[in-house]
Design an enzyme around this catalytic site. Structure first.
Site, short mmCIF file in Angstrom:
data_model
loop_
_atom_site.label_atom_id
_atom_site.label_comp_id
_atom_site.label_asym_id
_atom_site.label_seq_id
_atom_site.Cartn_x
_atom_site.Cartn_y
_atom_site.Cartn_z
N ILE A 174 0.85 -1.20 0.00
CA ILE A 174 0.00 0.00 0.00
C ILE A 174 0.88 1.25 0.00
CG2 ILE A 174 -1.82 1.27 1.23
CD1 ILE A 174 -2.73 -1.41 2.46
N TYR A 184 -4.62 -12.19 14.83
CA TYR A 184 -4.44 -10.95 14.06
C TYR A 184 -5.63 -10.01 14.24
CZ TYR A 184 -4.41 -8.20 9.69
OH TYR A 184 -4.44 -7.19 8.75
N ARG A 225 -15.13 -12.88 -1.01
CA ARG A 225 -14.43 -11.63 -0.75
C ARG A 225 -14.90 -10.59 -1.77
NH1 ARG A 225 -13.42 -14.31 3.05
NH2 ARG A 225 -11.41 -14.78 4.02
N ASP A 271 -12.15 -19.45 8.90
CA ASP A 271 -12.24 -18.45 7.84
C ASP A 271 -13.30 -17.38 8.13
OD1 ASP A 271 -11.53 -17.24 5.50
OD2 ASP A 271 -12.04 -18.94 4.21
N TYR A 327 -3.36 -24.48 5.89
CA TYR A 327 -2.88 -23.49 6.88
C TYR A 327 -2.34 -24.12 8.16
CZ TYR A 327 -5.16 -19.70 4.25
OH TYR A 327 -5.52 -18.78 3.29
N THR A 336 -8.10 -3.46 9.62
CA THR A 336 -8.46 -4.56 8.71
C THR A 336 -9.95 -4.87 8.79
OG1 THR A 336 -8.18 -6.92 8.28
CG2 THR A 336 -7.86 -6.23 10.54
N ARG A 376 -1.04 -14.21 0.37
CA ARG A 376 -2.50 -14.19 0.28
C ARG A 376 -2.97 -14.79 -1.05
NH1 ARG A 376 -3.00 -8.25 2.67
NH2 ARG A 376 -0.94 -8.25 1.72
N ARG A 378 -17.43 -10.84 3.25
CA ARG A 378 -17.13 -9.45 3.64
C ARG A 378 -17.80 -8.49 2.66
NH1 ARG A 378 -10.71 -10.39 4.02
NH2 ARG A 378 -10.65 -11.53 5.98
C1 UGA Z 1 -6.36 -11.06 4.49
C2 UGA Z 1 -5.93 -10.34 5.75
O1 UGA Z 1 -6.03 -11.15 6.87
C3 UGA Z 1 -6.69 -9.08 6.00
O2 UGA Z 1 -6.11 -8.35 7.04
C4 UGA Z 1 -6.70 -8.21 4.85
O3 UGA Z 1 -7.53 -7.09 5.12
C5 UGA Z 1 -7.18 -8.96 3.67
O4 UGA Z 1 -6.41 -10.15 3.45
C6 UGA Z 1 -7.02 -8.09 2.49
O5 UGA Z 1 -6.26 -8.41 1.58
O6 UGA Z 1 -7.64 -7.03 2.52
P1 UGA Z 1 -8.10 -12.86 3.65
O7 UGA Z 1 -8.99 -12.22 2.62
O8 UGA Z 1 -8.75 -13.97 4.43
O9 UGA Z 1 -7.58 -11.74 4.66
O10 UGA Z 1 -6.78 -13.44 2.98
P2 UGA Z 1 -6.44 -14.30 1.71
O11 UGA Z 1 -5.18 -15.03 2.01
O12 UGA Z 1 -6.39 -13.44 0.51
O13 UGA Z 1 -7.59 -15.42 1.62
C7 UGA Z 1 -8.82 -15.20 1.03
C8 UGA Z 1 -9.55 -16.52 0.90
O14 UGA Z 1 -8.88 -17.36 -0.05
C9 UGA Z 1 -9.66 -17.38 2.16
O15 UGA Z 1 -10.91 -17.97 2.18
C10 UGA Z 1 -8.60 -18.43 1.99
O16 UGA Z 1 -8.88 -19.61 2.69
C11 UGA Z 1 -8.66 -18.66 0.49
N1 UGA Z 1 -7.44 -19.17 -0.17
C12 UGA Z 1 -6.23 -18.63 0.06
C13 UGA Z 1 -7.58 -20.19 -1.12
O17 UGA Z 1 -8.68 -20.71 -1.36
N2 UGA Z 1 -6.47 -20.63 -1.79
C14 UGA Z 1 -5.23 -20.10 -1.57
O18 UGA Z 1 -4.27 -20.55 -2.24
C15 UGA Z 1 -5.10 -19.08 -0.62
#
Ligand code: UGA
Length: 386
Positions: free
Chosen positions: A33, A184, A257, A335, A329, A140, A232, A339
């Site tokens: 960012i 977190y 998301r 999870d 994980y 967040t 991520r 959002r």
């Molecule tokens: C993360 C951070 O924890 C937040 O603080 C932040 O605000 C947010 O990202 C963001 O980018 O704004 P999250 O969205 O859960 O939260 O993080 P991701 O790792 O991007 O995961 C999103 C979803 O994808 C989750 O359901 C995760 O289980 C899934 N995922 C992740 C997969 O299905 N496959 C993957 O290879 C990785």
């Protein structure tokens, strides 16, 4: 002709004018960012930026800017805090972007996560409170935790009141302590409460931003190229596509998301800076309601766009596999199901609306990764940052 993304970037560089800001302190200026914020702000040569970050590889091109000074150090180091105190005492705004924010680390490095997101940051809050410096803290959307609907069983998403996220009224719901995923969210929530208490008791001018999945170039790192670990979802899917591995859907990829372009997010940040009188004392969701996807849909979009960018239709059928959260994980992951942010506050107070579509956002991002890592693999030498 400019693309929608380029138009938004140009808008960020030209307006708003930020006349009330002469000096800005940015902690975490070298991260994802921070790099985009500096790119938008530094050409406004009248603004002096003092940045702090131990890693600056994402802002190499900006380091020569005459209005930028950077202290290389972590927030937890006394030397960094001493340097910051001097700079903060004459700053018009202090933006805190420093964080460990990868879900793969919440249950595997919970102490580091709590230190980084609460204990390392609270002296900064006290410092801003002491100097009455305007603190713009990036928190967040995870502070919301899980939705009410997710606890009530299937088919409760027909009532938006059970899942939409409002800054003032939505309860913050987290799972039990042994599910360390919440280390977190909990640390971030406590810092929000700490900031709010300083505002209420000592008049700290503050703004809190709750980001909802900012996507764009320079997000995270690619494992084995410029970092190690599990980034991520965006970088996980990109890495799978680039390395010929299956894209992995955690627990079936049902989680949802809303994706917002980093350029829309930077536009919101600039509008906050420009509207101190309206933004102070306020918490803002920054997201995009129109760009909601399940992770399974995201994988589909990304392999299609990757096929277009790489000019190879075979990627349209790139393998996708389902994995359990425990396998992906480790123990203690839980999870956030959905959002969907309320955004009226940002629209009413800042005149801000996200404009970039999911397609535009993903296209720019996949283009960047492809250029950066596939066409120019030497770029994979840079160190990882957040
Ligand atoms: C993360 C951070 O924890 C937040 O603080 C932040 O605000 C947010 O990202 C963001 O980018 O704004 P999250 O969205 O859960 O939260 O993080 P991701 O790792 O991007 O995961 C999103 C979803 O994808 C989750 O359901 C995760 O289980 C899934 N995922 C992740 C997969 O299905 N496959 C993957 O290879 C990785």
């Amino acid at each position: 002709m400019l693309t929608a993304v380029q138009q938004r970037q140009a808008e960020n560089r030209q307006s708003p004018k930020l006349e009330n800001i002469r000096k800005l302190v940015v902690i975490g200026c070298g991260g994802y960012i921070g790099s985009h914020l500096l790119e938008a702000v530094l050409p406004r040569t009248q603004i002096e930026v003092f940045g702090a970050d131990p890693i600056t590889s994402k802002i190499e091109d900006l380091l020569a800017a005459p209005n930028l000074r950077v202290h290389r150090g972590y927030l937890r180091q006394h030397e960094t805090l001493d340097t910051l105190e001097e700079e903060i005492s004459s700053a018009d705004a202090v933006i805190n972007l420093a964080a460990i924010c990868n879900p793969a680390e919440y249950n595997t490095r919970p102490l580091d996560v709590i230190y980084s997101n609460f204990l390392d940051s609270y002296p900064l809050v006290e410092m801003c409170s002491k100097h009455k410096a305007w603190l713009i803290h990036f928190s967040t959307s995870e502070v919301y935790g899980r939705t009410i609907a997710s606890y009530l069983g299937e088919n409760r998403y027909d009532d938006p009141a059970l899942y939409e996220l409002d800054e003032s009224t939505t309860p913050l719901i987290m799972g039990p302590i042994q599910n360390q995923r919440w280390s977190y969210a909990c640390a971030k929530q406590l810092l929000e409460r700490f900031i709010y208490a300083h505002y209420a008791d000592h008049g700290l001018p503050f703004t809190i931003v709750r980001p909802l999945n900012f996507f764009g170039p320079r997000m995270d790192y690619i494992p084995g190229r410029d970092g190690e670990g599990t980034p991520r979802v965006l970088a996980c899917f990109m890495a799978a596509l680039m390395d010929g591995q299956p894209m992995q859907l955690v627990d079936g990829g049902h989680a949802r998301r809303t994706i917002v372009s980093i350029h829309d997010a930077i536009n919101a940040t600039l509008r906050i800076l420009e509207n101190a009188d309206r933004a102070q004392g306020v918490i803002f969701n920054v997201g995009n309601r129109n760009n909601e996807v399940t992770m399974a849909e995201l994988a589909e979009h990304m392999r299609r766009i990757y096929a277009e960018v790489a000019g190879d239709d075979a990627y349209r059928n790139h393998p996708i596999e389902v994995v359990s959260a425990d396998d992906f994980y480790g123990e203690g992951y839980e999870d956030c199901d959905r959002r969907m942010p309320h955004l009226e506050r940002a629209e009413t107070l800042l005149g801000w609306k996200p404009v970039l579509t999911l397609e535009e956002t993903l296209r720019e991002t996949v283009d960047y990764y492809y250029d950066h890592y596939v066409k120019n693999p030497a770029a994979g030498q840079i160190a990882a940052g957040e």
